[in-house]
Design a protein around this motif. Sequence first.
Motif, PDB file in Angstrom:
ATOM      1  N   ALA A 202       0.824  -1.207   0.000  1.00  0.00           N
ATOM      2  CA  ALA A 202       0.000   0.000   0.000  1.00  0.00           C
ATOM      3  C   ALA A 202       0.859   1.259   0.000  1.00  0.00           C
ATOM      4  O   ALA A 202       0.497   2.270  -0.617  1.00  0.00           O
ATOM      5  N   TYR A 203       2.009   1.212   0.674  1.00  0.00           N
ATOM      6  CA  TYR A 203       2.901   2.377   0.679  1.00  0.00           C
ATOM      7  C   TYR A 203       3.438   2.648  -0.728  1.00  0.00           C
ATOM      8  O   TYR A 203       3.544   3.804  -1.155  1.00  0.00           O
ATOM      9  N   SER A 204       3.777   1.588  -1.449  1.00  0.00           N
ATOM     10  CA  SER A 204       4.250   1.752  -2.824  1.00  0.00           C
ATOM     11  C   SER A 204       3.160   2.345  -3.708  1.00  0.00           C
ATOM     12  O   SER A 204       3.415   3.234  -4.529  1.00  0.00           O
ATOM     13  N   PHE A 205       1.935   1.853  -3.524  1.00  0.00           N
ATOM     14  CA  PHE A 205       0.820   2.371  -4.326  1.00  0.00           C
ATOM     15  C   PHE A 205       0.591   3.852  -4.040  1.00  0.00           C
ATOM     16  O   PHE A 205       0.400   4.652  -4.963  1.00  0.00           O
ATOM     17  N   ASN A 206       0.612   4.233  -2.774  1.00  0.00           N
ATOM     18  CA  ASN A 206       0.396   5.637  -2.422  1.00  0.00           C
ATOM     19  C   ASN A 206       1.497   6.528  -2.978  1.00  0.00           C
ATOM     20  O   ASN A 206       1.228   7.638  -3.459  1.00  0.00           O
ATOM     21  N   CYS A 207       2.734   6.053  -2.929  1.00  0.00           N
ATOM     22  CA  CYS A 207       3.856   6.872  -3.394  1.00  0.00           C
ATOM     23  C   CYS A 207       3.828   7.068  -4.902  1.00  0.00           C
ATOM     24  O   CYS A 207       3.987   8.191  -5.396  1.00  0.00           O
ATOM     25  N   VAL A 208       3.623   5.987  -5.656  1.00  0.00           N
ATOM     26  CA  VAL A 208       3.618   6.129  -7.111  1.00  0.00           C
ATOM     27  C   VAL A 208       2.384   6.893  -7.573  1.00  0.00           C
ATOM     28  O   VAL A 208       2.432   7.655  -8.549  1.00  0.00           O
ATOM     29  N   SER A 209       1.265   6.731  -6.864  1.00  0.00           N
ATOM     30  CA  SER A 209       0.064   7.497  -7.192  1.00  0.00           C
ATOM     31  C   SER A 209       0.283   8.980  -6.934  1.00  0.00           C
ATOM     32  O   SER A 209      -0.110   9.834  -7.744  1.00  0.00           O
ATOM     33  N   SER A 210       0.929   9.299  -5.822  1.00  0.00           N
ATOM     34  CA  SER A 210       1.211  10.699  -5.502  1.00  0.00           C
ATOM     35  C   SER A 210       2.187  11.307  -6.501  1.00  0.00           C
ATOM     36  O   SER A 210       2.024  12.460  -6.923  1.00  0.00           O
TER      37      SER A 210
ATOM     38  N   ARG B  26       6.033  13.664   1.881  1.00  0.00           N
ATOM     39  CA  ARG B  26       5.169  14.623   2.568  1.00  0.00           C
ATOM     40  C   ARG B  26       3.761  14.644   1.983  1.00  0.00           C
ATOM     41  O   ARG B  26       2.785  14.883   2.700  1.00  0.00           O
ATOM     42  N   SER B  27       3.642  14.377   0.685  1.00  0.00           N
ATOM     43  CA  SER B  27       2.320  14.403   0.052  1.00  0.00           C
ATOM     44  C   SER B  27       1.439  13.240   0.491  1.00  0.00           C
ATOM     45  O   SER B  27       0.210  13.332   0.430  1.00  0.00           O
ATOM     46  N   VAL B  28       2.056  12.141   0.928  1.00  0.00           N
ATOM     47  CA  VAL B  28       1.273  10.989   1.403  1.00  0.00           C
ATOM     48  C   VAL B  28       1.115  11.004   2.917  1.00  0.00           C
ATOM     49  O   VAL B  28       0.587  10.051   3.499  1.00  0.00           O
ATOM     50  N   GLY B  29       1.576  12.061   3.557  1.00  0.00           N
ATOM     51  CA  GLY B  29       1.416  12.174   4.998  1.00  0.00           C
ATOM     52  C   GLY B  29       2.493  11.492   5.807  1.00  0.00           C
ATOM     53  O   GLY B  29       2.289  11.202   6.988  1.00  0.00           O
ATOM     54  N   GLY B  30       3.640  11.232   5.188  1.00  0.00           N
ATOM     55  CA  GLY B  30       4.737  10.593   5.906  1.00  0.00           C
ATOM     56  C   GLY B  30       4.763   9.089   5.700  1.00  0.00           C
ATOM     57  O   GLY B  30       3.747   8.469   5.362  1.00  0.00           O
TER      58      GLY B  30
END
Length: 204
Positions: A132-140, A163-167
């Motif tokens: 999920a962290y990878s998905f949030n980062c690449v999406s951001s 910072r865009s994913v909230g840390g």
Amino acid sequence: MLEYSKEYRRGSHPVFRGSEMPPFSPRPWVCFWCKLRANRRPLSCKAMNIFKFPNLGKGTMIEYILWFLIVTLILFVIVGLWVGIYFWLSPHVEDPDGKARITGTCGDTMEVCLKFKGDHVEKTSHWTDGCAYSFNCVSSAADLARGRHPDEILDIDADLIQRSVGGLPSDHLHCARLAEETLHAALDDYMKKTSKENLSQGVK
């Protein structure tokens, strides 16, 4: 429903000798092979622990086929919903101007596609098989690149993505770095294609 013999009810079934009885109630379940043979002692065959199907009434093959089709349809709907939601969350860009797919040291793979209109990014798409962290980062990273000039995309780094994913937890900081690397690789692919096109037009 098939009847159970008195011999079985007394506990003298060949499988369960003497007073020993099965640890479960056999009435809701009937051995598939014995049911096809219309055997009145449905738990007497050796396949009792392998093939067990719900007692659907008459025990015809049509009922089993219908049962199988219903379960298959339910699974198909579940998979279809999952695929639809996944592609809705990460839309695909057709014929991207810049594309990159990179696998990090952690084993996660990320993909970013860029579609330009003029000198700004019009559409982006992303994909990953990671957590999920990878998905949030690449999406951001893909969202941050939308509407930007190539020079501005270079300003998108792992710190901005984080910072865009909230840390991010300390053990998942590499997800932001991989997203940055993939985004810049997609931009580099676009710049190479643009340079080749300009060079070919200059030769003509």
